[in-house]
Design a protein around this motif. Structure first.
Motif, PDB file in Angstrom:
ATOM      1  N   ASP A 113       0.804  -1.223   0.000  1.00 31.22           N
ATOM      2  CA  ASP A 113       0.000   0.000   0.000  1.00 31.22           C
ATOM      3  C   ASP A 113       0.838   1.274   0.000  1.00 31.22           C
ATOM      4  O   ASP A 113       0.291   2.371   0.045  1.00 31.22           O
ATOM      5  CB  ASP A 113      -0.948   0.017   1.216  1.00 31.22           C
ATOM      6  CG  ASP A 113      -0.195  -0.090   2.536  1.00 31.22           C
ATOM      7  OD1 ASP A 113       1.031  -0.356   2.503  1.00 31.22           O
ATOM      8  OD2 ASP A 113      -0.828   0.093   3.595  1.00 31.22           O
ATOM      9  N   GLU A 114       2.184   1.144  -0.045  1.00 29.78           N
ATOM     10  CA  GLU A 114       3.071   2.310  -0.106  1.00 29.78           C
ATOM     11  C   GLU A 114       4.209   2.013  -1.090  1.00 29.78           C
ATOM     12  O   GLU A 114       5.345   1.797  -0.692  1.00 29.78           O
ATOM     13  CB  GLU A 114       3.645   2.644   1.267  1.00 29.78           C
ATOM     14  CG  GLU A 114       2.630   3.097   2.299  1.00 29.78           C
ATOM     15  CD  GLU A 114       3.302   3.432   3.620  1.00 29.78           C
ATOM     16  OE1 GLU A 114       4.331   4.146   3.602  1.00 29.78           O
ATOM     17  OE2 GLU A 114       2.822   2.968   4.660  1.00 29.78           O
ATOM     18  N   PRO A 115       3.939   1.992  -2.364  1.00 26.28           N
ATOM     19  CA  PRO A 115       4.938   1.532  -3.332  1.00 26.28           C
ATOM     20  C   PRO A 115       6.169   2.422  -3.471  1.00 26.28           C
ATOM     21  O   PRO A 115       7.123   2.034  -4.144  1.00 26.28           O
ATOM     22  CB  PRO A 115       4.144   1.479  -4.643  1.00 26.28           C
ATOM     23  CG  PRO A 115       3.002   2.412  -4.448  1.00 26.28           C
ATOM     24  CD  PRO A 115       2.657   2.325  -2.997  1.00 26.28           C
ATOM     25  N   THR A 116       6.174   3.609  -2.862  1.00 22.70           N
ATOM     26  CA  THR A 116       7.367   4.457  -2.925  1.00 22.70           C
ATOM     27  C   THR A 116       8.243   4.301  -1.692  1.00 22.70           C
ATOM     28  O   THR A 116       9.319   4.909  -1.619  1.00 22.70           O
ATOM     29  CB  THR A 116       6.969   5.933  -3.087  1.00 22.70           C
ATOM     30  OG1 THR A 116       6.189   6.342  -1.964  1.00 22.70           O
ATOM     31  CG2 THR A 116       6.186   6.153  -4.368  1.00 22.70           C
ATOM     32  N   THR A 117       7.806   3.516  -0.715  1.00 22.50           N
ATOM     33  CA  THR A 117       8.598   3.282   0.502  1.00 22.50           C
ATOM     34  C   THR A 117       9.459   2.044   0.309  1.00 22.50           C
ATOM     35  O   THR A 117       8.946   0.938   0.116  1.00 22.50           O
ATOM     36  CB  THR A 117       7.685   3.093   1.720  1.00 22.50           C
ATOM     37  OG1 THR A 117       6.910   4.282   1.921  1.00 22.50           O
ATOM     38  CG2 THR A 117       8.509   2.820   2.975  1.00 22.50           C
ATOM     39  N   LEU A 118      10.758   2.225   0.360  1.00 23.03           N
ATOM     40  CA  LEU A 118      11.683   1.135   0.067  1.00 23.03           C
ATOM     41  C   LEU A 118      12.064   0.388   1.339  1.00 23.03           C
ATOM     42  O   LEU A 118      12.570   0.973   2.300  1.00 23.03           O
ATOM     43  CB  LEU A 118      12.936   1.704  -0.612  1.00 23.03           C
ATOM     44  CG  LEU A 118      14.039   0.729  -0.993  1.00 23.03           C
ATOM     45  CD1 LEU A 118      13.496  -0.364  -1.897  1.00 23.03           C
ATOM     46  CD2 LEU A 118      15.164   1.481  -1.700  1.00 23.03           C
ATOM     47  N   LEU A 119      11.811  -0.921   1.337  1.00 27.24           N
ATOM     48  CA  LEU A 119      12.158  -1.780   2.467  1.00 27.24           C
ATOM     49  C   LEU A 119      13.479  -2.505   2.251  1.00 27.24           C
ATOM     50  O   LEU A 119      14.224  -2.759   3.197  1.00 27.24           O
ATOM     51  CB  LEU A 119      11.053  -2.821   2.693  1.00 27.24           C
ATOM     52  CG  LEU A 119       9.644  -2.282   2.938  1.00 27.24           C
ATOM     53  CD1 LEU A 119       8.640  -3.440   2.972  1.00 27.24           C
ATOM     54  CD2 LEU A 119       9.588  -1.493   4.235  1.00 27.24           C
ATOM     55  N   GLY A 120      13.756  -2.872   1.026  1.00 21.75           N
ATOM     56  CA  GLY A 120      14.967  -3.600   0.693  1.00 21.75           C
ATOM     57  C   GLY A 120      15.090  -3.712  -0.809  1.00 21.75           C
ATOM     58  O   GLY A 120      14.194  -3.298  -1.562  1.00 21.75           O
ATOM     59  N   PHE A 121      16.198  -4.280  -1.267  1.00 28.88           N
ATOM     60  CA  PHE A 121      16.438  -4.340  -2.708  1.00 28.88           C
ATOM     61  C   PHE A 121      17.398  -5.468  -3.055  1.00 28.88           C
ATOM     62  O   PHE A 121      18.160  -5.939  -2.205  1.00 28.88           O
ATOM     63  CB  PHE A 121      17.004  -3.005  -3.213  1.00 28.88           C
ATOM     64  CG  PHE A 121      18.317  -2.630  -2.568  1.00 28.88           C
ATOM     65  CD1 PHE A 121      19.523  -3.055  -3.095  1.00 28.88           C
ATOM     66  CD2 PHE A 121      18.342  -1.871  -1.401  1.00 28.88           C
ATOM     67  CE1 PHE A 121      20.726  -2.727  -2.493  1.00 28.88           C
ATOM     68  CE2 PHE A 121      19.539  -1.535  -0.783  1.00 28.88           C
ATOM     69  CZ  PHE A 121      20.737  -1.959  -1.336  1.00 28.88           C
ATOM     70  N   VAL A 167      18.754  -4.540   3.020  1.00 27.59           N
ATOM     71  CA  VAL A 167      17.465  -4.391   3.700  1.00 27.59           C
ATOM     72  C   VAL A 167      17.585  -3.248   4.697  1.00 27.59           C
ATOM     73  O   VAL A 167      18.571  -3.169   5.450  1.00 27.59           O
ATOM     74  CB  VAL A 167      17.063  -5.691   4.431  1.00 27.59           C
ATOM     75  CG1 VAL A 167      15.759  -5.492   5.194  1.00 27.59           C
ATOM     76  CG2 VAL A 167      16.932  -6.842   3.440  1.00 27.59           C
ATOM     77  N   ASP A 168      16.621  -2.357   4.683  1.00 30.34           N
ATOM     78  CA  ASP A 168      16.606  -1.266   5.658  1.00 30.34           C
ATOM     79  C   ASP A 168      16.581  -1.863   7.066  1.00 30.34           C
ATOM     80  O   ASP A 168      15.819  -2.805   7.326  1.00 30.34           O
ATOM     81  CB  ASP A 168      15.365  -0.398   5.438  1.00 30.34           C
ATOM     82  CG  ASP A 168      15.418   0.877   6.261  1.00 30.34           C
ATOM     83  OD1 ASP A 168      15.375   0.774   7.509  1.00 30.34           O
ATOM     84  OD2 ASP A 168      15.481   1.971   5.675  1.00 30.34           O
TER      85      ASP A 168
END
Length: 304
Positions: free
Chosen positions: A211-219, A243-244
């Motif tokens: 629900d928050e596609p601009t919030t980055l959790l990891g990559f 990962v944050d």
């Protein structure tokens, strides 16, 4: 007799060093120059503080060393053409690199890629001490992979150049706060790689809340090395997984790694590779649990 010089590399020098590195790779089975060193070589205007050292014969450039200063330290890499080894060129280049670091007032550490016996012997003879070990770990992609399991409220999407740059730099800095290189990346470092021919945002996977596609959790940023004709080679790289810290409880590291491996396999890669510090025992165990094995060892030797 070879001559040594410090110089800003021109196009001819860049091409000569790339050919020299290719010859060394063919002989030694491991590349002598890292990605960062090659970036600084090909983009000297973007790295004005980097020192380039050349050993020249009548044949042209037969040896090269680079010294890069960073936050009170300096790192270096050295390569000598296989046909000109055993003549003292490597020692002279390393001594010139040490002098360049002394001139800058910083200690120097030099990589011995692949633990080449001659490089290790030279380091010991100069009194350099082993200071860091980097593993290259490899895994055939023909072997089955475990399924990707993400939390129900997390999804993956590709990186969008321009829109995601700032968020990625923030999470990368937080995820690698104690890493000697990765956590210090700037927008300039990111943009240089975005201009590289291998860059593909489709293989730069971001984990975000549904629900928050601009919030980055990891990559998981994957990479395909290109062959001489510009086509993707057989190897795919787990370039960077992060990962944050605020999202560590979601157990995203393994899921992101597997998602990137799936992407590499689906794009035609047959072998996966990654680089991890020997001292990062947790990450080494995680990758070993996914079927990776150490296939190369790279050692850094420093002045202490």
């Amino acid at each position: 007799m070879a001559t040594d010089e410090r110089a800003i590399p021109g196009l001819d020098d860049i091409e000569a060093v790339l050919a020299l590195a290719a010859a060394a790779t063919a002989t030694d089975g491991v590349g002598p120059l890292s990605e960062q060193t090659l970036l600084a070589l090909r983009n000297p205007a973007d790295y004005p503080d980097v020192v380039h050292l050349f050993a020249r014969e009548s044949d042209g450039v037969v040896g090269y060393a680079q010294v890069a200063k960073d936050a009170g330290n300096a790192s270096g890499e050295v390569v000598v053409h296989p046909a000109f080894r055993g003549k003292g060129l490597g020692r002279r280049l390393v001594e010139s690199a040490l002098a360049a670091a002394r001139d800058a007032g910083v200690p120097l550490a030099i990589w011995a890629h692949g633990e080449h016996p001659a490089a290790l012997a030279l380091a010991r003879s100069l009194g350099l001490v082993r200071s860091r070990v980097l593993f290259k770990m490899c895994r055939p992609l023909e072997r089955p992979l475990p399924p990707v399991r993400l939390p129900d409220d997390v999804r993956l999407r590709p990186f969008v150049v321009g829109a995601d740059d700032a968020a990625w730099l923030r999470v990368n800095a937080r995820a690698f706060a104690t890493h000697p290189e990765q956590g210090k990346w700037t927008r300039h470092d990111l943009e240089l790689r975005q201009r590289e021919p291998w860059f593909d945002p489709a293989g730069f996977l971001l984990a975000v809340p549904a629900d928050e596609p601009t919030t980055l959790l990891g990559f998981h940023w994957t990479k395909r090395e290109l062959t001489a004709d510009g086509a993707p080679g057989p190897e795919g790289e787990v370039y960077v997984v992060g990962v944050d810290p605020d999202a560590q409880g979601l157990r995203l590291g393994t899921a992101l790694t597997l998602a990137g491996l799936d992407h590499l396999k689906n794009t035609g890669a047959t072998e996966a590779a990654l680089y991890v510090d020997e001292s990062n025992a947790r990450a080494v165990r995680m990758y070993a649990g996914l079927g990776f094995e150490v296939c190369e060892t790279h050692v850094m030797y420093g002045t202490g």
